[in-house]
Motif scaffolding. Sequence first.
Motif, PDB file in Angstrom:
ATOM      1  N   LYS A 355       0.839  -1.206   0.000  1.00  0.00           N
ATOM      2  CA  LYS A 355       0.000   0.000   0.000  1.00  0.00           C
ATOM      3  C   LYS A 355       0.869   1.250   0.000  1.00  0.00           C
ATOM      4  N   PRO A 356       0.700   2.123  -1.006  1.00  0.00           N
ATOM      5  CA  PRO A 356       1.592   3.289  -1.106  1.00  0.00           C
ATOM      6  C   PRO A 356       1.158   4.468  -0.230  1.00  0.00           C
ATOM      7  N   LEU A 357       2.067   5.419  -0.086  1.00  0.00           N
ATOM      8  CA  LEU A 357       1.776   6.626   0.697  1.00  0.00           C
ATOM      9  C   LEU A 357       0.769   7.513  -0.037  1.00  0.00           C
ATOM     10  N   ALA A 358       0.840   7.500  -1.379  1.00  0.00           N
ATOM     11  CA  ALA A 358      -0.081   8.340  -2.156  1.00  0.00           C
ATOM     12  C   ALA A 358      -0.526   7.601  -3.413  1.00  0.00           C
ATOM     13  N   ALA A 359      -1.637   8.059  -3.976  1.00  0.00           N
ATOM     14  CA  ALA A 359      -2.061   7.588  -5.301  1.00  0.00           C
ATOM     15  C   ALA A 359      -2.793   8.739  -5.969  1.00  0.00           C
ATOM     16  N   TYR A 360      -2.687   8.780  -7.282  1.00  0.00           N
ATOM     17  CA  TYR A 360      -3.277   9.889  -8.034  1.00  0.00           C
ATOM     18  C   TYR A 360      -4.057   9.335  -9.214  1.00  0.00           C
ATOM     19  N   VAL A 361      -5.160   9.994  -9.516  1.00  0.00           N
ATOM     20  CA  VAL A 361      -5.902   9.596 -10.702  1.00  0.00           C
ATOM     21  C   VAL A 361      -6.259  10.847 -11.492  1.00  0.00           C
ATOM     22  N   PHE A 362      -5.967  10.778 -12.770  1.00  0.00           N
ATOM     23  CA  PHE A 362      -6.280  11.899 -13.671  1.00  0.00           C
ATOM     24  C   PHE A 362      -7.442  11.459 -14.555  1.00  0.00           C
ATOM     25  N   LYS A 367     -17.190   8.653 -12.301  1.00  0.00           N
ATOM     26  CA  LYS A 367     -17.307   7.191 -12.133  1.00  0.00           C
ATOM     27  C   LYS A 367     -15.915   6.556 -12.159  1.00  0.00           C
ATOM     28  N   GLU A 368     -15.102   7.047 -13.097  1.00  0.00           N
ATOM     29  CA  GLU A 368     -13.743   6.484 -13.241  1.00  0.00           C
ATOM     30  C   GLU A 368     -12.912   6.740 -11.993  1.00  0.00           C
ATOM     31  N   TYR A 369     -12.873   8.016 -11.539  1.00  0.00           N
ATOM     32  CA  TYR A 369     -11.972   8.265 -10.408  1.00  0.00           C
ATOM     33  C   TYR A 369     -12.516   7.711  -9.097  1.00  0.00           C
ATOM     34  N   THR A 370     -13.834   7.625  -8.989  1.00  0.00           N
ATOM     35  CA  THR A 370     -14.401   7.044  -7.765  1.00  0.00           C
ATOM     36  C   THR A 370     -14.013   5.563  -7.679  1.00  0.00           C
ATOM     37  N   LYS A 371     -14.017   4.892  -8.805  1.00  0.00           N
ATOM     38  CA  LYS A 371     -13.633   3.473  -8.819  1.00  0.00           C
ATOM     39  C   LYS A 371     -12.198   3.301  -8.317  1.00  0.00           C
ATOM     40  N   VAL A 372     -11.303   4.128  -8.858  1.00  0.00           N
ATOM     41  CA  VAL A 372      -9.892   4.023  -8.453  1.00  0.00           C
ATOM     42  C   VAL A 372      -9.751   4.337  -6.959  1.00  0.00           C
ATOM     43  N   LEU A 373     -10.396   5.405  -6.506  1.00  0.00           N
ATOM     44  CA  LEU A 373     -10.268   5.812  -5.102  1.00  0.00           C
ATOM     45  C   LEU A 373     -10.838   4.758  -4.167  1.00  0.00           C
ATOM     46  N   SER A 374     -11.918   4.099  -4.592  1.00  0.00           N
ATOM     47  CA  SER A 374     -12.528   3.140  -3.665  1.00  0.00           C
ATOM     48  C   SER A 374     -11.869   1.769  -3.715  1.00  0.00           C
ATOM     49  N   GLU A 375     -11.227   1.425  -4.823  1.00  0.00           N
ATOM     50  CA  GLU A 375     -10.647   0.076  -4.904  1.00  0.00           C
ATOM     51  C   GLU A 375      -9.206  -0.010  -4.414  1.00  0.00           C
ATOM     52  N   LEU A 376      -8.541   1.124  -4.371  1.00  0.00           N
ATOM     53  CA  LEU A 376      -7.136   1.086  -3.923  1.00  0.00           C
ATOM     54  C   LEU A 376      -7.026   1.565  -2.481  1.00  0.00           C
ATOM     55  N   SER A 377      -6.101   0.978  -1.731  1.00  0.00           N
ATOM     56  CA  SER A 377      -5.814   1.469  -0.383  1.00  0.00           C
ATOM     57  C   SER A 377      -4.473   2.202  -0.425  1.00  0.00           C
ATOM     58  N   PHE A 378      -4.464   3.425   0.072  1.00  0.00           N
ATOM     59  CA  PHE A 378      -3.228   4.238   0.078  1.00  0.00           C
ATOM     60  C   PHE A 378      -3.377   5.341   1.117  1.00  0.00           C
ATOM     61  N   GLY A 379      -2.251   6.003   1.452  1.00  0.00           N
ATOM     62  CA  GLY A 379      -2.289   7.019   2.510  1.00  0.00           C
ATOM     63  C   GLY A 379      -3.219   8.176   2.199  1.00  0.00           C
ATOM     64  N   GLY A 380      -3.018   8.816   1.056  1.00  0.00           N
ATOM     65  CA  GLY A 380      -3.849   9.946   0.637  1.00  0.00           C
ATOM     66  C   GLY A 380      -3.468  10.291  -0.787  1.00  0.00           C
ATOM     67  N   GLY A 381      -4.149  11.231  -1.384  1.00  0.00           N
ATOM     68  CA  GLY A 381      -3.791  11.534  -2.769  1.00  0.00           C
ATOM     69  C   GLY A 381      -4.641  12.626  -3.345  1.00  0.00           C
ATOM     70  N   ALA A 382      -4.765  12.604  -4.672  1.00  0.00           N
ATOM     71  CA  ALA A 382      -5.495  13.686  -5.332  1.00  0.00           C
ATOM     72  C   ALA A 382      -6.112  13.184  -6.631  1.00  0.00           C
ATOM     73  N   VAL A 383      -7.166  13.861  -7.023  1.00  0.00           N
ATOM     74  CA  VAL A 383      -7.766  13.648  -8.338  1.00  0.00           C
ATOM     75  C   VAL A 383      -7.339  14.835  -9.193  1.00  0.00           C
TER      76      VAL A 383
END
Length: 452
Positions: A355-362, A367-383
């Motif tokens: 599990k990483p410290l951050a993850a980002y989705v562009f 629907k696309e970014y919600t899927k990524v945010l809900s399926e991955l576990s990570f410290g925090g991040g940004a859209v």
Amino acid sequence: MASFHEQQRAFFDSGLSLSFSARMQALQQFDQALRTYEERIVAALYEDFQKSEFESFTTEFSMLYEEIRRAKKNLKKWMRPQRVRTNWINWPASSAILREPLGVNLIIGAWNYPVLLLLQPAVSALAAGNTAVLKPSENAPAVANVLQQMINTSFDPGHLVVVQGDAKATQKLLSHKWDHIFYTGSTQVGKIIYQAAASNLTPVTLELGGKSPAVITPTANIALTAKRLIWGKFLNAGQTCVAPDYVLVHESVSEAFLQACVAELKQSNYALGQRHYCQIINERHFDRLTALMDEEKIFFGGQSDRSQRFIAPTIMVDVTLKDAVMREEIFGPILPVMTYVDVDQALELIKTLEKPLAAYVFSTDPKEYTKVLSELSFGGGAVNDVVMHLSNPHLPFGGVGHSGIGAYHGKHGMDCFSHRKSILYKKNWFEAPLKYPPLGPKKLKWIKRIMK
Ligand code: NAD
């Protein structure tokens, strides 16, 4: 002479760090010291790894000043007991959470943001009424010297003190019984810290790292994505814990994305001596990083100069999980880019790593970014951005799993250095007889009727 640890224990036990006025005075002293030493610290950052004045202010001082200002402004409110509701079984009573400092803290900093990562937790520690020993990283020695001078001439060593040392000296420090250890650095050393803390059941905050992914979907604004991502990746020459470590870009937009990155890099003119590009911290990391580059997979950049500890911003393509660059956290100016066709596949790949410290989705599709945010576990991040989430003091900053334990920044920093003591204030004018003997089926029936 008493050790710093003993001096701090005595200072804390004397209660000198506890009152509102003592905390406020400490914060003011801290602010003043920082202003007095700002120029010397900027020079030291340049000496250690040619960090420019611009990056020094924007990535180290600005957040520190903000943290001090916020703590001073909210201290009274943060120190107040927090009233909470009382369940009716306890009637008549009221309840509150009282905040108390954890006590004597050991704060261990890392070299990549050697000012911020040592001093920002120190601000929270002081605001919460603690004492702290600060151990700067030996890998940024000029900064460590100035910080030692700044803190040790401004504070009673029983309250706040800087102690320098390498890994061996840190292990010696770890042998004391602390009330809390706050560590920033690699996951590997984080495990050593956690083990040392366990022998005294000392609570820890571990701010660690990991391989933070950036996922770029077909709906992303490609030009802006490249602009923001390139900035965040090559800030501090890639030596940022929340830098995007690698990119997974949808096949349909990968070519456009790579071209936009190249345009952005050419325009930004990353070179030593420029106001936004610094050196690799030391030869050991330079050698580690150059070994991660596979000549055949370099799409852009790849130039390096060991005598200058310079590595040009580098993009690698056709990368797989088997490549060296994907087998460890990069922590330098190399950006591996992989493509995907199906987002589920991309997420599966990310999930094979810790599990990483951050993850980002562009993406511009919720629907696309919600899927990524809900399926991955990570410290925090940004859209649609990178790195910047850590500059919002309202958001807790910390990892999960291998990227860390606990969080800080703003009020969350106050929480991090406090124990929340739960108190029930019971009234004396009524006492229900139900829980007292003689106990029998009749009482139990009543209790069950009430509580089931
Ligand atoms: P580093 O080499 O400066 O080490 C960090 C601290 O650990 C130093 O103070 C050092 O003296 C101490 N240390 C090193 N080896 C030790 C040992 N064997 N025993 C006890 N103490 C020891 O920094 P680093 O570890 O190279 O930092 C890079 C890592 O930190 C990366 O993984 C990065 O992602 C992570 N990081 C995380 C954050 C965050 O806020 N989560 C911030 C910056 C860096």
